[in-house]
Design an enzyme around this catalytic site. Structure first.
Site, PDB file in Angstrom:
ATOM      1  N   HIS A 174       0.876  -1.177   0.000  1.00  0.00           N
ATOM      2  CA  HIS A 174       0.000   0.000   0.000  1.00  0.00           C
ATOM      3  C   HIS A 174       0.914   1.228   0.000  1.00  0.00           C
ATOM      4  O   HIS A 174       1.979   1.210   0.624  1.00  0.00           O
ATOM      5  CB  HIS A 174      -0.838   0.110   1.281  1.00  0.00           C
ATOM      6  N   ASP A 196       2.203   2.064   3.380  1.00  0.00           N
ATOM      7  CA  ASP A 196       3.160   1.120   4.001  1.00  0.00           C
ATOM      8  C   ASP A 196       4.580   1.615   3.823  1.00  0.00           C
ATOM      9  O   ASP A 196       5.417   1.473   4.710  1.00  0.00           O
ATOM     10  CB  ASP A 196       3.134  -0.262   3.327  1.00  0.00           C
TER      11      ASP A 196
END
Ligand code: XLS
Ligand code: NI
Ligand code: NI
Length: 437
Positions: free
Chosen positions: A101, A104
């Site tokens: 993501h 992240d």
């Protein structure tokens, strides 16, 4: 590169007699099954969020994961160390793909410009590492569920301004994925659903979601991103009810809004369980509609009712999954992403290795067994044989629409009561078990 896991060697394949827990007993990347290498069949991917960002905390307790490379800050040095540790891990594990993501790899900053600048920097580091080590991005995605602004959803928010934030974020996440040569991009609607209908206009929210996806399709066309777009179904958690409930619901949504040609599905085992389906049911539903694109390979626990994201260690389950994948002749540019986390008690860095070895060996074995079941043919023949009465003149005329209810009534009264046969369910289950050696 041995900076972060100095005591752990590259994981070798040692064969099924090995008792070395830091070896593969079944995953032999170059071994050929049904004319293709294991590496090509399985296309394993590692999830950045679980591997690098999950501290193993749960609603009752703080994180336990030992991550000496992570000082918890949002500094660019820390971002780089995490990425470096991740790629050392991929390299030692012989995992060819990864997923992430946006948030992240690059945390959100105070302004959108600053956030995008940090994301660009992180993408630059990812690009260098993946190119050095020959790794590929299986898919990227945007985290549209963590920030408080997404409390009422992102694309399905009650606030048009939140919709705009989400649109901008997805645009940048698609850019990042495109830049890294990603094979796909996932839409998982973490908060695209409702907590209660007492305060929700469901048709309106579904239409917003469709519009959002249409805009993403338009954007993909304009920038020439050729990776696949996936929707990842999930029935609930964090919301009470999510709009992408299961495969059938997603198919209905895509047909209703004329998006079926633009999306495939990324199917996760634990989400199937939460929808009260087997993974095989979900995979077969998607495969039949031509939208089985990729798999989030994890599993739930029979005693726990949420998305516990266990590593997939159930051999019979892996056999069932791989049988569908073989029947489809592979996932194409999709793959098997370990959207899975260690248990809170497995907190040492070496447990990252043990967990992924367990998942990879389970699927490698599942692949070999599924191929053996296919070449044996008894199970496939049994299914085919159950429907053999349809391979007849009468069956053909029904299927091709040349029969009326009256024709069939006449036929039924001529033949009398049909002779029925056993389905042999237990016998077939026992044959299946014979292969799990
Ligand atoms: C959560 C989902 C998520 C997606 C990516 O349950 O599985 O991890 O795979 O956003
Ligand atoms: Ni997932
Ligand atoms: Ni999940």
């Amino acid at each position: 590169m041995t900076d972060f896991f100095p005591d752990i060697p590259s994981i070798p394949f040692e064969g099924s007699d090995s008792t070395n827990p830091l070896s593969f007993r079944h995953y032999d990347a170059e071994a050929v099954v049904e004319g293709r290498t294991m590496r090509d069949h399985l296309r394993f991917a590692c999830a950045f969020w679980h591997t690098m960002r999950n501290d193993l905390s749960d609603p009752f307790g703080s994180g336990t994961a030992v991550m000496p490379w992570d000082d918890g800050s949002s500094s660019i040095e820390n971002i780089e160390r995490r990425i470096n540790a991740f790629f050392e891990f991929l390299d030692k594990m012989s995992i060819d793909h990864y997923c992430f993501h946006d948030r992240d790899v690059a945390p959100e900053a105070d302004t959108i410009d600053e956030t995008n600048r940090i994301l660009d920097q992180a993408v630059g580091i990812l690009e260098r590492r993946q190119d050095e080590l020959g790794k590929q991005l299986l898919w990227g995605t945007a985290c549209l569920f963590d920030h408080p602004r997404y409390v009422h959803g992102a694309a399905t928010s009650t606030s048009v301004d939140v919709f705009a934030h989400a649109a901008g974020q997805v645009r940048r996440a698609i850019d990042a994925t495109h830049h890294l040569g990603g094979a796909g991009y996932v839409f998982w609607g973490g908060r695209e659903g409702y907590s209660s209908l007492i305060n929700t206009d469901m048709p309106r929210e579904r239409a917003q979601l469709a519009r959002f996806l249409e805009m993403a399709v338009d954007y993909r066309r304009r920038i020439g991103f050729e990776g696949r777009f996936y929707i990842e179904p999930k029935p609930k958690e964090p919301t009470t009810h999510q709009y992408d409930f299961d495969v059938a619901t997603c198919l209905n949504f895509l047909r209703e809004f004329d998006l079926l040609d633009e999306f495939m599905l990324n199917i996760e085992t634990n989400h199937a369980t939460l929808a009260a389906h087997s993974m095989e049911h979900e995979l077969r539903s998607a495969a039949a509609a031509g939208v089985l694109g990729s798999i989030d390979a994890n599993m739930g626990h029979p005693h726990l009712g949420w998305d516990t994201d266990h590593f997939p260690t159930d051999l019979a389950l892996a056999v069932r999954v791989m049988k569908v994948v073989l029947e489809l002749d592979g996932l194409g540019q999709g793959g098997l992403n370990f959207d899975a986390k260690r248990r809170r008690g497995s907190f040492e860095p070496v447990d990252l290795f043990h967990a992924h070895i367990a998942g990879m060996d389970t699927f490698a074995r599942g692949l070999k067994i599924a191929a053996a079941i296919r070449s044996d043919r008894r199970l496939d023949d049994a299914i085919q044989s159950r429907y053999r009465s349809w391979d007849s003149k009468l069956g053909d005329s029904i299927q091709s629409g040349q029969c009326t209810l009256e024709d069939l009534e006449r036929h039924a009264s001529q033949i009398g009561e049909p002779i029925m046969e056993s389905g042999r369910e237990e016998m077939l289950a026992s044959i299946f078990n014979d292969f799990l050696r």
